[in-house]
Each structure stands twice: as C-alpha cells, then as structure tokens.
Scaffold this motif. Structure first.
Motif, PDB file in Angstrom:
ATOM      1  N   GLU A 148       0.755  -1.085   0.053  1.00  0.00           N
ATOM      2  CA  GLU A 148       0.043   0.083  -0.086  1.00  0.00           C
ATOM      3  C   GLU A 148       0.935   1.203   0.055  1.00  0.00           C
ATOM      4  OE1 GLU A 148      -3.286   0.371  -0.349  1.00  0.00           O
ATOM      5  OE2 GLU A 148      -3.480  -1.906  -0.856  1.00  0.00           O
ATOM      6  N   TYR A 149       1.836   1.280   0.694  1.00  0.00           N
ATOM      7  CA  TYR A 149       2.883   2.341   0.796  1.00  0.00           C
ATOM      8  C   TYR A 149       3.632   2.432  -0.696  1.00  0.00           C
ATOM      9  CZ  TYR A 149       7.061   4.876   1.805  1.00  0.00           C
ATOM     10  OH  TYR A 149       8.364   5.615   2.073  1.00  0.00           O
ATOM     11  N   THR A 150       4.177   1.531  -1.185  1.00  0.00           N
ATOM     12  CA  THR A 150       5.008   1.489  -2.544  1.00  0.00           C
ATOM     13  C   THR A 150       4.030   1.846  -3.968  1.00  0.00           C
ATOM     14  OG1 THR A 150       4.907  -0.791  -2.892  1.00  0.00           O
ATOM     15  CG2 THR A 150       6.533   0.148  -1.460  1.00  0.00           C
ATOM     16  N   ARG A 151       2.750   1.361  -3.914  1.00  0.00           N
ATOM     17  CA  ARG A 151       2.119   1.163  -5.135  1.00  0.00           C
ATOM     18  C   ARG A 151       1.957   2.534  -5.859  1.00  0.00           C
ATOM     19  NH1 ARG A 151      -1.939  -2.099  -4.532  1.00  0.00           N
ATOM     20  NH2 ARG A 151      -3.296  -1.446  -6.308  1.00  0.00           N
ATOM     21  N   GLY A 152       1.909   3.676  -4.790  1.00  0.00           N
ATOM     22  CA  GLY A 152       1.694   5.040  -5.481  1.00  0.00           C
ATOM     23  C   GLY A 152       2.820   5.841  -5.636  1.00  0.00           C
ATOM     24  N   ARG A 153       4.158   5.031  -5.371  1.00  0.00           N
ATOM     25  CA  ARG A 153       5.352   5.766  -5.583  1.00  0.00           C
ATOM     26  C   ARG A 153       5.915   5.272  -6.891  1.00  0.00           C
ATOM     27  NH1 ARG A 153       9.203   5.434  -0.739  1.00  0.00           N
ATOM     28  NH2 ARG A 153       9.517   7.599  -1.217  1.00  0.00           N
ATOM     29  N   ASN A 154       6.710   6.358  -7.366  1.00  0.00           N
ATOM     30  CA  ASN A 154       7.479   6.137  -8.797  1.00  0.00           C
ATOM     31  C   ASN A 154       8.636   7.080  -8.695  1.00  0.00           C
ATOM     32  OD1 ASN A 154       8.025   5.118 -10.958  1.00  0.00           O
ATOM     33  ND2 ASN A 154       6.130   5.961 -12.097  1.00  0.00           N
ATOM     34  N   ILE A 155       9.613   6.736  -9.708  1.00  0.00           N
ATOM     35  CA  ILE A 155      10.819   7.623  -9.689  1.00  0.00           C
ATOM     36  C   ILE A 155      10.492   8.919 -10.219  1.00  0.00           C
ATOM     37  CG2 ILE A 155      12.518   5.608 -10.130  1.00  0.00           C
ATOM     38  CD1 ILE A 155      12.105   6.084 -13.263  1.00  0.00           C
ATOM     39  N   PRO A 156      11.327   9.972  -9.879  1.00  0.00           N
ATOM     40  CA  PRO A 156      10.662  11.584 -10.667  1.00  0.00           C
ATOM     41  C   PRO A 156      10.908  11.447 -11.969  1.00  0.00           C
ATOM     42  CG  PRO A 156      12.495  11.596  -8.507  1.00  0.00           C
ATOM     43  CD  PRO A 156      12.459  10.060  -9.259  1.00  0.00           C
ATOM     44  N   ALA A 157      10.216  12.504 -12.545  1.00  0.00           N
ATOM     45  CA  ALA A 157      10.079  12.541 -14.072  1.00  0.00           C
ATOM     46  C   ALA A 157       9.664  13.979 -14.294  1.00  0.00           C
ATOM     47  CB  ALA A 157       8.701  11.516 -14.516  1.00  0.00           C
ATOM     48  N   PHE A 158      10.494  14.458 -15.391  1.00  0.00           N
ATOM     49  CA  PHE A 158      10.329  15.792 -15.853  1.00  0.00           C
ATOM     50  C   PHE A 158       8.922  15.690 -16.845  1.00  0.00           C
ATOM     51  CE2 PHE A 158      14.723  15.613 -14.901  1.00  0.00           C
ATOM     52  CZ  PHE A 158      14.769  16.844 -14.137  1.00  0.00           C
ATOM     53  N   ASP A 159       7.802  16.419 -16.430  1.00  0.00           N
ATOM     54  CA  ASP A 159       6.691  16.021 -17.162  1.00  0.00           C
ATOM     55  C   ASP A 159       6.728  16.832 -18.608  1.00  0.00           C
ATOM     56  OD1 ASP A 159       5.418  14.934 -14.887  1.00  0.00           O
ATOM     57  OD2 ASP A 159       4.746  17.000 -14.396  1.00  0.00           O
ATOM     58  N   GLU A 160       7.609  17.590 -18.827  1.00  0.00           N
ATOM     59  CA  GLU A 160       7.526  18.111 -20.349  1.00  0.00           C
ATOM     60  C   GLU A 160       8.558  17.283 -21.079  1.00  0.00           C
ATOM     61  OE1 GLU A 160      11.100  20.094 -17.921  1.00  0.00           O
ATOM     62  OE2 GLU A 160       8.944  19.098 -17.421  1.00  0.00           O
ATOM     63  N   LEU A 161       9.046  16.300 -20.683  1.00  0.00           N
ATOM     64  CA  LEU A 161       9.677  15.400 -21.869  1.00  0.00           C
ATOM     65  C   LEU A 161       8.618  15.165 -22.967  1.00  0.00           C
ATOM     66  CD1 LEU A 161      12.626  14.446 -21.703  1.00  0.00           C
ATOM     67  CD2 LEU A 161      11.610  11.982 -20.945  1.00  0.00           C
ATOM     68  N   PRO A 162       9.001  15.254 -24.170  1.00  0.00           N
ATOM     69  CA  PRO A 162       8.424  14.948 -25.502  1.00  0.00           C
ATOM     70  C   PRO A 162       8.246  13.486 -25.593  1.00  0.00           C
ATOM     71  CG  PRO A 162      10.394  15.825 -26.119  1.00  0.00           C
ATOM     72  CD  PRO A 162      10.498  15.989 -24.628  1.00  0.00           C
ATOM     73  N   ILE A 163       8.840  12.632 -25.067  1.00  0.00           N
ATOM     74  CA  ILE A 163       8.791  11.033 -25.157  1.00  0.00           C
ATOM     75  C   ILE A 163       8.725  10.424 -23.992  1.00  0.00           C
ATOM     76  CG2 ILE A 163      10.541  11.214 -27.142  1.00  0.00           C
ATOM     77  CD1 ILE A 163      12.537  10.366 -25.337  1.00  0.00           C
ATOM     78  N   PRO A 164       8.051   9.019 -23.997  1.00  0.00           N
ATOM     79  CA  PRO A 164       7.562   8.762 -22.702  1.00  0.00           C
ATOM     80  C   PRO A 164       8.698   8.293 -21.871  1.00  0.00           C
ATOM     81  CG  PRO A 164       6.995   7.509 -24.391  1.00  0.00           C
ATOM     82  CD  PRO A 164       7.669   8.369 -25.172  1.00  0.00           C
ATOM     83  N   GLY A 165       8.492   8.940 -20.416  1.00  0.00           N
ATOM     84  CA  GLY A 165       9.732   8.704 -19.533  1.00  0.00           C
ATOM     85  C   GLY A 165       9.576   7.392 -18.826  1.00  0.00           C
ATOM     86  N   ASP A 166      10.795   6.946 -18.115  1.00  0.00           N
ATOM     87  CA  ASP A 166      10.788   5.845 -17.563  1.00  0.00           C
ATOM     88  C   ASP A 166       9.963   5.735 -16.365  1.00  0.00           C
ATOM     89  OD1 ASP A 166      13.060   5.050 -19.060  1.00  0.00           O
ATOM     90  OD2 ASP A 166      14.533   5.716 -17.841  1.00  0.00           O
ATOM     91  N   THR A 167       9.439   4.442 -16.156  1.00  0.00           N
ATOM     92  CA  THR A 167       8.676   4.344 -14.890  1.00  0.00           C
ATOM     93  C   THR A 167       9.086   3.135 -14.361  1.00  0.00           C
ATOM     94  OG1 THR A 167       6.322   4.119 -13.976  1.00  0.00           O
ATOM     95  CG2 THR A 167       6.653   3.227 -16.490  1.00  0.00           C
ATOM     96  N   ALA A 168       9.110   3.016 -12.938  1.00  0.00           N
ATOM     97  CA  ALA A 168       9.419   1.879 -12.193  1.00  0.00           C
ATOM     98  C   ALA A 168       8.195   1.272 -11.523  1.00  0.00           C
ATOM     99  CB  ALA A 168      10.378   2.379 -10.950  1.00  0.00           C
ATOM    100  N   ASN A 169       6.972   1.859 -11.961  1.00  0.00           N
ATOM    101  CA  ASN A 169       5.628   1.263 -11.320  1.00  0.00           C
ATOM    102  C   ASN A 169       4.845   0.890 -12.374  1.00  0.00           C
ATOM    103  OD1 ASN A 169       3.163   1.327 -10.215  1.00  0.00           O
ATOM    104  ND2 ASN A 169       3.777   2.818  -8.679  1.00  0.00           N
ATOM    105  N   LEU A 170       4.593  -0.539 -12.275  1.00  0.00           N
ATOM    106  CA  LEU A 170       3.844  -0.997 -13.396  1.00  0.00           C
ATOM    107  C   LEU A 170       2.361  -0.435 -13.606  1.00  0.00           C
ATOM    108  CD1 LEU A 170       5.044  -4.748 -12.980  1.00  0.00           C
ATOM    109  CD2 LEU A 170       5.689  -3.094 -14.771  1.00  0.00           C
ATOM    110  N   ARG A 171       1.763   0.226 -12.585  1.00  0.00           N
ATOM    111  CA  ARG A 171       0.556   0.902 -12.602  1.00  0.00           C
ATOM    112  C   ARG A 171       0.568   2.304 -13.328  1.00  0.00           C
ATOM    113  NH1 ARG A 171       2.026  -0.828  -7.654  1.00  0.00           N
ATOM    114  NH2 ARG A 171       0.884  -2.605  -6.822  1.00  0.00           N
ATOM    115  N   GLU A 172       1.687   2.548 -13.735  1.00  0.00           N
ATOM    116  CA  GLU A 172       1.992   4.024 -14.358  1.00  0.00           C
ATOM    117  C   GLU A 172       2.692   3.936 -15.544  1.00  0.00           C
ATOM    118  OE1 GLU A 172       3.368   6.880 -11.313  1.00  0.00           O
ATOM    119  OE2 GLU A 172       1.792   6.231 -10.057  1.00  0.00           O
ATOM    120  N   GLY A 173       2.548   5.025 -16.273  1.00  0.00           N
ATOM    121  CA  GLY A 173       3.489   5.305 -17.329  1.00  0.00           C
ATOM    122  C   GLY A 173       3.051   4.237 -18.332  1.00  0.00           C
TER     123      GLY A 173
END
Length: 213
Positions: free
Chosen positions: A25-50
């Motif tokens: 429950e603690y980890t499921r909403g956490r991910n690595i920081p990302a720059f929202d303005e990146l024009p290509i898909p960012g990296d995600t370490a959370n399978l629920r996101e990205g």
C-alpha cells in the motif's frame, strides 16, 4: 501514508504477510521522479503508471521497481566483510529493455553512513530465445556484458561473456550474478567475481525491500 512516516518492516509468519501487504500500500503509489515536459515517454518503475511493459520484458516483470536495503561485500583483497546499503532502480519506457541503476553507500557497525560507494548503470535486454543480456557500466572504469536466463519465474542467473576495462580500472576478469524475489517480495542477489589475480568467488550479497512500484 502521511509525509514523514516510514514503510512497515517485515516480521515473520502472518505478521510478515500483513507487513508485505501494508508495504505494498505504501509503495504502489510511488515512482521515480519525472520531468513532465519530456516529449517522449519517461521511465517508470511502477507498473501501474506510464507506458505498458513491453511483452518482451514479461519474464523480468518482478524486477521492475525501486529497491532499497543492506548487504555485505567481502573479498581477499579487502579488510571485510564490509556492510553497505544500496538502492536499485529497474525501470522501463515501454520498449523491449529495462533500465538499471544501482547506488551504494558504506555503513559503520551502527548503521551510520560513512560515504558513497559503488555505482553502476545499464540495461536488461531480454531476447526472443528467453536468454537475457545485461550490460553494466561501473564508475570504476569497468564495463561488463552478462548473458543469462531465468531460472524460474522469480530468479535470474547471469555470467559475464566480456569485461572491458579502462587503463585506470581494477583488474576485473569475470563475474556471476544471481537475482531472486524472496520472502514476502524482497529482491535478493549474490555476486561472485574474479579480480585482482583472485579466482571466481563470492564478493557481494544483499537483500532489498521494494520502496516504489
């Protein structure tokens, strides 16, 4: 979980299962920081996101996340064993590979931080024949190419096929690694290494808890 709180620690038996569920429950909403303005898909370490995980990486799915814990390093050429802590990030951007970054720091007997230690970055590259290529570059001037395969759904074994060193790097000639998901979902690994004129032998072991993903 409110700001300033820490994730629960695992226990044993039913308590361990409950702790694992609470930690999820603690980890499921956490991910690595990302720059929202990146024009290509960012990296995600959370399978629920990205981006969706590429089908080619499904055999490596349990590895995706941010992991943090402690381990020991020992070798005939050092005064060990030496205690260290480590964070490993394994992420993706939807393409058929995983990004790998590990950062370590040395600890004293009381668990206090002494100084930053080893760093490595690289790529997990699963292949159509179920083999795995792992490319790692170390801040010490060593670049390693591992080949391996899953042992089962939650463990992966790899061995170097090539080691390249800069002129200032340590004399590393070969390495083996075994990664596995253990207990209530921790990431554990052991490494053997041949370097400095020594034969292949145990070098590093660690067990890390999921802190994001």
């Amino acid at each position: 979980m409110t700001e300033g709180t820490t994730p629960p620690t695992p226990g044993s038996g039913n308590e361990a299962v409950e702790a694992a569920a609470a930690r999820a429950e603690y980890t499921r909403g956490r991910n690595i920081p990302a720059f929202d303005e990146l024009p290509i898909p960012g990296d995600t370490a959370n399978l629920r996101e990205g981006a969706d995980l590429n089908d080619a990486c499904l055999a490596l799915l349990p590895l995706v996340g941010v992991w943090r814990g402690e381990g020991e390093v020992d070798y005939p050429t050092i005064d060990g064993p030496v205690r260290f802590a480590q964070q490993i990030t394994i992420a993706h951007d939807g393409r058929p590979f995983l990004y790998h970054e590990a950062r370590s720091w040395l600890l004293d007997a009381d668990g206090a931080v002494i100084r930053p230690a080893a760093r490595e970055v690289g790529w997990w590259r699963p292949q159509a024949n179920d083999s795995i290529e792992l490319l790692l570059a170390h801040m010490t001037g060593v670049v390693e190419v591992f080949y391996g395969a899953p042992r089962n759904q939650t463990s992966w074994e790899l061995e170097t096929d090539a080691v390249v060193r800069t002129v200032s790097a340590k004399d590393v000639s070969a390495a083996k690694r075994l990664y596995g998901i253990v207990g209530t979902g921790d990431l554990a690994y052991v490494e053997e290494r041949a370097m400095s004129g020594q034969e292949m032998q145990p070098h590093v072991s660690a067990r890390l808890e999921r802190v994001a993903g």
